[in-house]
Scaffold this active site. Structure first.
Site, short mmCIF file in Angstrom:
data_model
loop_
_atom_site.label_atom_id
_atom_site.label_comp_id
_atom_site.label_asym_id
_atom_site.label_seq_id
_atom_site.Cartn_x
_atom_site.Cartn_y
_atom_site.Cartn_z
N ASP A 275 -34.88 21.15 53.14
CA ASP A 275 -35.58 21.85 52.06
C ASP A 275 -36.92 22.56 51.70
O ASP A 275 -36.65 22.62 53.45
CB ASP A 275 -35.15 21.24 50.54
CG ASP A 275 -35.91 19.05 50.72
OD1 ASP A 275 -37.05 19.56 51.51
OD2 ASP A 275 -35.75 18.47 50.40
N GLU B 34 -29.61 12.87 55.99
CA GLU B 34 -30.44 13.12 55.55
C GLU B 34 -32.17 13.11 56.65
O GLU B 34 -31.53 12.91 57.71
CB GLU B 34 -31.04 12.51 54.83
CG GLU B 34 -32.92 13.45 54.04
CD GLU B 34 -33.44 12.65 52.90
OE1 GLU B 34 -33.96 13.75 51.85
OE2 GLU B 34 -33.49 11.48 52.93
N TYR C 126 -39.86 12.42 43.38
CA TYR C 126 -39.42 12.59 45.07
C TYR C 126 -40.22 11.20 46.08
O TYR C 126 -39.71 10.83 47.00
CB TYR C 126 -39.13 13.60 45.12
CG TYR C 126 -38.83 14.99 44.40
CD1 TYR C 126 -37.03 14.17 44.34
CD2 TYR C 126 -38.96 15.69 43.97
CE1 TYR C 126 -36.45 15.21 43.38
CE2 TYR C 126 -38.42 16.22 42.69
CZ TYR C 126 -37.16 16.52 43.05
OH TYR C 126 -36.74 16.82 41.33
N ASP D 74 -40.25 19.47 54.22
CA ASP D 74 -39.88 18.42 54.11
C ASP D 74 -39.22 17.82 54.81
O ASP D 74 -39.53 17.07 55.50
CB ASP D 74 -39.93 17.86 52.46
CG ASP D 74 -39.86 16.54 52.31
OD1 ASP D 74 -40.83 15.58 53.40
OD2 ASP D 74 -39.18 16.18 52.14
#
Length: 625
Positions: free
Chosen positions: A240, A595, A388, A237
């Site tokens: 991670d 991110e 999430y 994704d």
């Protein structure tokens, strides 16, 4: 977009000391950090009117697109036939259980050794720079040209206020400065190539022989379902190693939409086969996860377990639970979005591989019926997803899936159902965003394209007019929806409004808007936000594998805290981006700025393809004169 999971990441970072990792620092003081000067005291400028090539060193760039092979369907896909689809009665009626398999630790071959290392300039200056100062402005460095030491670097008004005790330091905000969008040009072909490399870096499973990302290898080969089903493959994704099908499917739909609309752009860039391969990689995975007509795996890996590990995916050695939806635990949003993705891939592959296109349509039809006949939100079945990637409704996914199935099949029943969902779930109302959890704007634009009806054209125009004329902007002109995934939100809206323009809705205005948004990301703001492209690009994306040193060196939590560029360059990744005042920090720990995720690049890549297609059209018109 990812505010909930970013909060969790922050909490986990604060707990690193419990597992022997260096504890994270608190909020940076003025003395400890250097801002990216985004105010008027920054002497940055827009690119010249000539086409701007990537500043990435030719010696460190992966092989060019001419070396990429065709996208032959994986061998696992070939084994998946209609006969393998079992009846719905095989779905478990018990509460969802978790199957735990241990990911194998694969030995890295010498061919996966990194071809890129941090430039020597960083080693030579590191001792003289504060631990969180930014390395920039050096022609030999990955991200820019030279080094601005912490003691001398200018600080923007926002940065000075942000880190003062009372928020009162230093005057008033800088006046907005318009970017030079009218004359700036960028190498769209290179951006497409790099973005596709980012998706290749995110691949899970057994990599193809022509893998172009030298520092990646096979990983998570033992991902299994609750009855031992093969769930290898797909995409990780973000930085991670969890595989979330909801966002992966949304990503795939947007990429496939861009491919179907702007195929000439990909061909001109020499990237059609790579782009088709990117969406097929996801589709192969969805087909594996769809183990019966009413049973779909939606997540592999547990986020809380995954975030105790910082390292390479090839060295994962943890349980990898698998979670699914079925009749007793439905997920109309997940099943609907996956159906849309597979229908869109069917459109893309219809000419190049009719058999594969038909296979995608088979699964898309079954998943759509599953979504409509067994209603529910997927995060109620896959509990971890609520933390999430929560879904707030499924009406938009039902209409989205039906519309895509109509586009793929031209069967009127799907258009009838899309319009029924549109009315039933009040999708005519103007949304304020377009992303994985809110597909309404996409539904409006797609129905406008498919039907030409004024109702849908008016709805599409209302959304894009709001975005172009009324949505909040940063001082430098970036559309601002929320801080989490700032650039993703802007890029998604740019793409969907390009699609509206293609339907003849305010074409000049919406195309100019999209160009300005994408150009902000490519360099008009004074820096690039795409790793490996342009000038002053991000050198520290929040990405575990990219932060690891060359093998066989150990990679652990120390890599997260290391104040230097990522040793492995994550080419093509679009970072989360700046805040509402154009402030951005290129620091790995600052995941709110750095991110990277699958969905961040999807609308962005498709919008770039749209701009390249417009370029080609203009060139053809000029030649015809």
């Amino acid at each position: 977009m990812h505010s909930a999971r970013l909060l969790v990441v922050g909490v986990l970072l604060l707990a690193l000391s419990a597992v022997g990792a260096p504890p994270p620092s608190g909020p940076l003081r003025v003395e400890e950090a250097v801002s990216i000067p985004m105010s008027t005291d920054d002497a940055s400028s827009a690119p010249s009117s000539s086409s701007t090539a990537s500043s990435a060193s030719a010696s460190s760039l992966p092989a060019s697109s001419t070396t990429a092979s065709s996208t032959t369907a994986s061998s696992t896909t070939a084994s998946i036939t209609t006969a393998s689809i079992t009846t719905a009665s095989s779905a478990s009626a018990s509460s969802i259980t978790v199957s735990s398999t241990t990911a194998s630790s694969t030995t890295a071959s010498s061919t996966t050794a990194s071809s890129t290392t941090a430039s020597n300039v960083f080693d030579s200056v590191q001792a003289g720079v504060e631990s969180f100062s930014l390395l920039r402005d050096a022609p030999s460095s990955p991200g820019g040209e030279g080094v601005h030491a912490a003691v001398t670097a200018p600080r923007s008004w926002l940065h000075r206020v942000r880190y003062s005790h009372d928020g009162s330091l230093g005057g008033s905000p800088p006046a907005p400065r318009a970017a030079n969008n009218a004359t700036a040009t960028y190498d769209y072909d290179e951006v497409l190539r790099l973005s596709l490399l980012f998706y290749e870096a995110q691949r899970s499973g057994r990599l193809p022989a022509d893998n172009r990302v030298a520092w990646r290898g096979d990983s998570a080969l033992d991902d299994r379902g609750q009855r031992g089903e093969d769930l290898s493959g797909g995409y990780y994704d973000a930085g991670d190693f969890v595989k979330f099908s909801f966002t992966m499917a949304s990503t795939t739909t947007l990429l496939a939409w861009g491919l179907a609309a702007y195929g000439d752009a990909y061909r001109a860039a020499g990237q059609w086969r790579q782009a088709e391969g990117a969406v097929r990689w996801a589709a192969d995975y969805f087909i594996r996860c769809h183990v019966s007509p009413d049973e779909l795996y939606g997540q592999v890996g547990d986020f809380s377990l995954d975030h105790r590990y910082w390292g390479r995916p090839e060295e994962l050695n943890m349980t990898r639970p698998a979670y699914k939806i079925d009749r007793e635990h439905p997920g109309s949003d997940l099943a609907g979005e996956t159906a849309a993705a597979l229908a869109a891939v069917a459109v893309v592959t219809r000419d190049s591989d009719p058999d594969y296109s038909a296979l995608c349509l088979l699964h898309a039809r079954q998943l759509y019926r599953f979504a409509t006949q067994h209603r529910g939100l997927y995060h109620q079945a896959i509990k971890g997803a609520a933390q999430y990637y929560e879904s707030t409704d499924y009406g938009d996914e039902l209409a989205w899936a039906a519309a895509w199935l109509y586009r793929a099949t031209k069967e009127s029943v799907f258009l009838d159902e899309a319009e029924h969902h549109y009315t039933q779930f009040l999708l005519r109302d103007r949304p304020a965003e377009f992303f994985y959890n809110r597909k309404v704007a996409g539904v409006q634009v797609l129905l406008a394209q498919l039907t030409g009806l004024q109702e849908y054209r008016d709805a599409a125009r209302a959304f894009c007019d709001h975005s172009v004329l009324h949505q909040k902007r940063t001082p430098k002109g970036l559309l601002y929806v929320e801080k989490s995934g700032t650039l993703c939100h802007a890029a998604n809206i740019a793409f969907v409004c390009l699609q509206a323009a293609d339907a003849g809705i305010q074409p000049e205005q919406y195309r100019d808007f999209a160009r300005r948004q994408i150009h902000y990301m490519l360099g008009d703001a004074g820096r690039s936000f795409v790793v490996g492209f342009g000038r002053r690009w991000p050198t520290q994306p929040h990405h575990a594998a990219s932060s690891c040193p060359d093998r066989p060196a150990v990679c652990d939590w120390g890599a997260l805290a290391r104040p230097a560029p990522n040793p492995q360059v994550l080419y093509g990744a679009l970072v989360s981006g700046p805040d509402e005042n154009d402030f951005y920090e290129d620091i790995r720990r600052e995941y709110i700025y750095n991110e990277v995720t699958l969905d961040y690049n999807a609308g962005f890549q498709s919008a770039v393809a749209g701009l390249r297609q417009l370029q080609l059209r203009a060139q053809a018109n000029e030649t015809a004169r």
